[in-house]
Design a protein around this motif. Structure first.
Motif, PDB file in Angstrom:
ATOM      1  N   SER A   1      -7.566   0.377  13.530  1.00 21.75           N
ATOM      2  CA  SER A   1      -8.293  -0.861  13.231  1.00 21.75           C
ATOM      3  C   SER A   1      -9.635  -0.570  12.567  1.00 21.75           C
ATOM      4  O   SER A   1     -10.023  -1.246  11.604  1.00 21.75           O
ATOM      5  N   ALA A   2     -10.352   0.437  13.083  1.00 22.57           N
ATOM      6  CA  ALA A   2     -11.670   0.764  12.536  1.00 22.57           C
ATOM      7  C   ALA A   2     -11.568   1.272  11.102  1.00 22.57           C
ATOM      8  O   ALA A   2     -12.364   0.885  10.227  1.00 22.57           O
ATOM      9  N   TYR A   3     -10.568   2.124  10.825  1.00 20.68           N
ATOM     10  CA  TYR A   3     -10.410   2.634   9.463  1.00 20.68           C
ATOM     11  C   TYR A   3      -9.834   1.571   8.534  1.00 20.68           C
ATOM     12  O   TYR A   3     -10.030   1.649   7.315  1.00 20.68           O
ATOM     13  N   GLN A   4      -9.138   0.587   9.085  1.00 19.77           N
ATOM     14  CA  GLN A   4      -8.725  -0.546   8.254  1.00 19.77           C
ATOM     15  C   GLN A   4      -9.951  -1.313   7.772  1.00 19.77           C
ATOM     16  O   GLN A   4     -10.023  -1.723   6.609  1.00 19.77           O
ATOM     17  N   VAL A   5     -10.922  -1.515   8.663  1.00 19.63           N
ATOM     18  CA  VAL A   5     -12.168  -2.183   8.267  1.00 19.63           C
ATOM     19  C   VAL A   5     -12.869  -1.381   7.165  1.00 19.63           C
ATOM     20  O   VAL A   5     -13.344  -1.950   6.172  1.00 19.63           O
ATOM     21  N   LEU A   6     -12.911  -0.054   7.324  1.00 23.54           N
ATOM     22  CA  LEU A   6     -13.509   0.800   6.304  1.00 23.54           C
ATOM     23  C   LEU A   6     -12.760   0.669   4.977  1.00 23.54           C
ATOM     24  O   LEU A   6     -13.380   0.519   3.908  1.00 23.54           O
ATOM     25  N   GLY A   7     -11.424   0.702   5.039  1.00 28.00           N
ATOM     26  CA  GLY A   7     -10.627   0.581   3.828  1.00 28.00           C
ATOM     27  C   GLY A   7     -10.816  -0.756   3.142  1.00 28.00           C
ATOM     28  O   GLY A   7     -10.930  -0.834   1.908  1.00 28.00           O
ATOM     29  N   MET A   8     -10.872  -1.839   3.909  1.00 23.28           N
ATOM     30  CA  MET A   8     -11.065  -3.170   3.324  1.00 23.28           C
ATOM     31  C   MET A   8     -12.457  -3.301   2.711  1.00 23.28           C
ATOM     32  O   MET A   8     -12.643  -4.024   1.722  1.00 23.28           O
ATOM     33  N   THR A   9     -13.417  -2.595   3.274  1.00 20.32           N
ATOM     34  CA  THR A   9     -14.761  -2.592   2.692  1.00 20.32           C
ATOM     35  C   THR A   9     -14.752  -1.895   1.343  1.00 20.32           C
ATOM     36  O   THR A   9     -15.314  -2.389   0.361  1.00 20.32           O
ATOM     37  N   GLU A  10     -14.093  -0.739   1.271  1.00 21.50           N
ATOM     38  CA  GLU A  10     -14.041   0.011   0.023  1.00 21.50           C
ATOM     39  C   GLU A  10     -13.202  -0.682  -1.037  1.00 21.50           C
ATOM     40  O   GLU A  10     -13.360  -0.423  -2.230  1.00 21.50           O
ATOM     41  N   LEU A  11     -12.325  -1.580  -0.623  1.00 18.70           N
ATOM     42  CA  LEU A  11     -11.538  -2.372  -1.572  1.00 18.70           C
ATOM     43  C   LEU A  11     -12.244  -3.656  -1.979  1.00 18.70           C
ATOM     44  O   LEU A  11     -11.746  -4.401  -2.817  1.00 18.70           O
ATOM     45  N   GLY A  12     -13.396  -3.948  -1.369  1.00 18.09           N
ATOM     46  CA  GLY A  12     -14.158  -5.134  -1.734  1.00 18.09           C
ATOM     47  C   GLY A  12     -13.792  -6.385  -0.977  1.00 18.09           C
ATOM     48  O   GLY A  12     -14.257  -7.477  -1.316  1.00 18.09           O
ATOM     49  N   PHE A  13     -12.986  -6.274   0.087  1.00 17.83           N
ATOM     50  CA  PHE A  13     -12.621  -7.443   0.883  1.00 17.83           C
ATOM     51  C   PHE A  13     -13.681  -7.778   1.929  1.00 17.83           C
ATOM     52  O   PHE A  13     -13.676  -8.875   2.477  1.00 17.83           O
ATOM     53  N   LEU A  14     -14.552  -6.827   2.216  1.00 18.44           N
ATOM     54  CA  LEU A  14     -15.625  -7.026   3.184  1.00 18.44           C
ATOM     55  C   LEU A  14     -16.926  -6.508   2.580  1.00 18.44           C
ATOM     56  O   LEU A  14     -16.904  -5.599   1.729  1.00 18.44           O
ATOM     57  N   PRO A  15     -18.079  -7.048   2.995  1.00 22.76           N
ATOM     58  CA  PRO A  15     -19.361  -6.523   2.507  1.00 22.76           C
ATOM     59  C   PRO A  15     -19.529  -5.041   2.852  1.00 22.76           C
ATOM     60  O   PRO A  15     -18.949  -4.538   3.812  1.00 22.76           O
ATOM     61  N   LYS A  16     -20.356  -4.355   2.074  1.00 18.87           N
ATOM     62  CA  LYS A  16     -20.555  -2.914   2.258  1.00 18.87           C
ATOM     63  C   LYS A  16     -21.024  -2.554   3.665  1.00 18.87           C
ATOM     64  O   LYS A  16     -20.722  -1.467   4.162  1.00 18.87           O
TER      65      LYS A  16
END
Length: 497
Positions: free
Chosen positions: A339-354
């Motif tokens: 779950s934590a690395y999914q959040v990191l991945g979604m951030t790097e894809l631009g789905f979440l703020p940096k």
């Protein structure tokens, strides 16, 4: 983030994309030249070489704990439908569900080796709206599912210490165990991986011993029982328990960017983990149902410990109860990492703020993702155990239907894309392979309770609203997001296609 396809005129050298690991940017190597099929730019979150990356053995045990963690929790299938159907369920269901999901995970994780996992796949297939929605469904199903493990640990502990059977001591035990385990995750994924190896061996050993001791006591006719007379089959509990014990194979895809040489290691790890997991379920189940004759109603979560006492004595029961706690720790750690690395991945894809992708300076772990996952887990950890797994299953089912569609569509959309591991079936066969588990997913959702429908409906609406909110934030420039170039990598075509 939209998928960008950038064909080049013949004879021209394609531009080099830049991709990011959250710390610095590097230029990936130029793919072999081709005169027929230029490279394509597809989203990824692949990271640079790191000596602390996961290797084969830790990855196998992380997959094992993403899915199972041992035969703890399989008992309600016997209570719901009797020994025969429980055994058949754990024999047949892997072919209907586990193997297809593992094959899909192997192909797409090696084709898109990044921490976004299934979010990347949905984004590449259908665009950013579906990528974001996939992220919502899978993330929420993961953190809700994670809440079941501290509860399961305390359920086993209360057999030893009755003070944890209810009230404030129980609530305190669940809360403190959740916070402590989250801190362990913060210390690093490589530590979690080797910790999983240790936990897996210690928690499985008592079941191996129980199964060996049970052999002379087994009476095969007990395996043929469809349940006691007058006891109605509870298909809701039966299928939800079966599904809960054998799903989440694709969760490990969010760690693909943290695996050393994922193109080779991922398929091998998944293949070994499928066999390992299925044997870890079916052997103790057959040993216990064949050697123990008790009232069907006693086969509730945690009964395996009582079965061990009947077969061998109190010492083995105590070991299994301790093993259950250790297994719950492993399950929690694996799910929290995903779950934590999914959040990191979604951030790097631009789905979440940096800000959501901030990593620890000391351990390089996505601590914001860990904190966010832990907070949601604590919020739902006091739900009824059945409601927890039913809600997690429903959201997961929605995500899996989208994942199956993404898998088939990516084969059609990018037929010549290089896939280090490729499921050796054509598109018609893939459709059939996905339709069978999809029918099961629809059934799982159809038998859900009204509470589960309401909770999951509200969460889905929140996910849709979140996508448009993020889109509005980007337009207004309220937060900083990774630029489009930060999460792309060159995807090569297979030679000769």
């Amino acid at each position: 983030m939209q998928v960008e396809i950038q064909p080049q005129p013949h004879g021209q050298k394609p531009p080099q994309p830049i991709f990011s690991n959250g710390h610095h940017q590097t230029t990936p190597p130029q793919p072999p030249p081709t005169t027929q099929n230029p490279p394509q730019l597809l989203p990824t979150t692949a990271t640079a070489h790191d000596p602390k990356k996961l290797t084969l053995i830790p990855l196998i045990f992380l997959i094992y704990f993403e899915v199972a963690g041992g035969p703890y929790g399989e008992e309600p299938t016997v209570q719901a439908a009797g020994p025969l159907l429980a055994i058949l369920g754990f024999l047949i269901f892997p072919f209907i569900w586990s193997i297809p999901e593992a094959l899909i995970t192997a192909e797409l994780s090696t084709a898109f080796p990044g921490n976004g996992g299934f979010v990347i796949w949905a984004d590449a297939a259908f665009g950013p709206f579906f990528g974001s929605l996939m992220g919502t469904w899978k993330f929420l199903s993961g953190v809700i599912n994670m809440a079941a493990y501290p509860v399961l640990c305390v359920d086993y502990l209360q057999n030893i210490f009755s003070v944890f059977s209810g009230g404030y001591p129980r609530y305190l035990a669940v809360t403190l165990s959740t916070l402590l385990l989250s801190f362990v995750n913060y210390l690093g994924l490589s530590i979690v991986g080797y910790f999983a190896v240790f936990l897996g061996i210690i928690s499985l050993l008592p079941f191996i011993i129980m199964s060996l001791i049970a052999i002379p006591q087994i009476k095969p006719h007990r395996w043929l029982s469809l349940g006691q007379k007058g006891v109605k089959h509870d298909w809701n509990i039966f299928f939800n328990t079966l599904f809960w014990n054998l799903n989440f194979w694709d969760n490990v895809s969010t760690l693909a960017g943290e695996v050393k040489n994922p193109q080779k290691i991922f398929p091998k790890a998944l293949f070994i983990a499928v066999i390992f997991t299925c044997l870890a379920y079916i052997i103790p189940l057959m040993a216990a149902t064949g050697a123990v004759s008790v009232d069907q109603s006693e086969w509730e979560a945690g009964f395996m410990a009582q079965a061990a006492e009947i077969i061998s004595g109190n010492w083995l029961r105590l070991w299994i109860e301790i093993g259950a706690v250790l297994s719950g720790i492993g399950l929690f750690e694996a799910q929290l990492s995903s779950s934590a690395y999914q959040v990191l991945g979604m951030t790097e894809l631009g789905f979440l703020p940096k800000k959501f992708g901030v990593q620890s300076k000391w351990f390089n772990t996505p601590w914001v993702g860990i904190v966010l996952s832990t907070m949601i887990t604590l919020a739902v950890s006091f739900m009824n155990f059945t409601e927890i797994i039913s809600s997690a299953n429903f959201l997961y089912s929605l995500g899996m239907l989208l994942e199956f569609a993404s898998f088939v569509w990516l084969r059609r959309k990018y037929p010549a894309m290089k896939r280090p591991y490729r499921v050796p079936i054509g598109i018609p066969g893939l459709v059939v392979m996905c339709l069978v588990p999809s029918a099961f997913l629809v059934y799982i959702m159809a038998i859900a309770t009204k509470v589960v429908f309401l909770v999951c409906g509200l969460m889905t609406m929140a996910g849709v609203g979140w996508y448009f909110f993020i889109k509005y934030c980007k337009a207004r420039k309220w937060f900083k997001f990774c630029e489009n170039g930060d999460g792309f990598i060159t995807i090569e075509y297979s030679e000769g296609i």
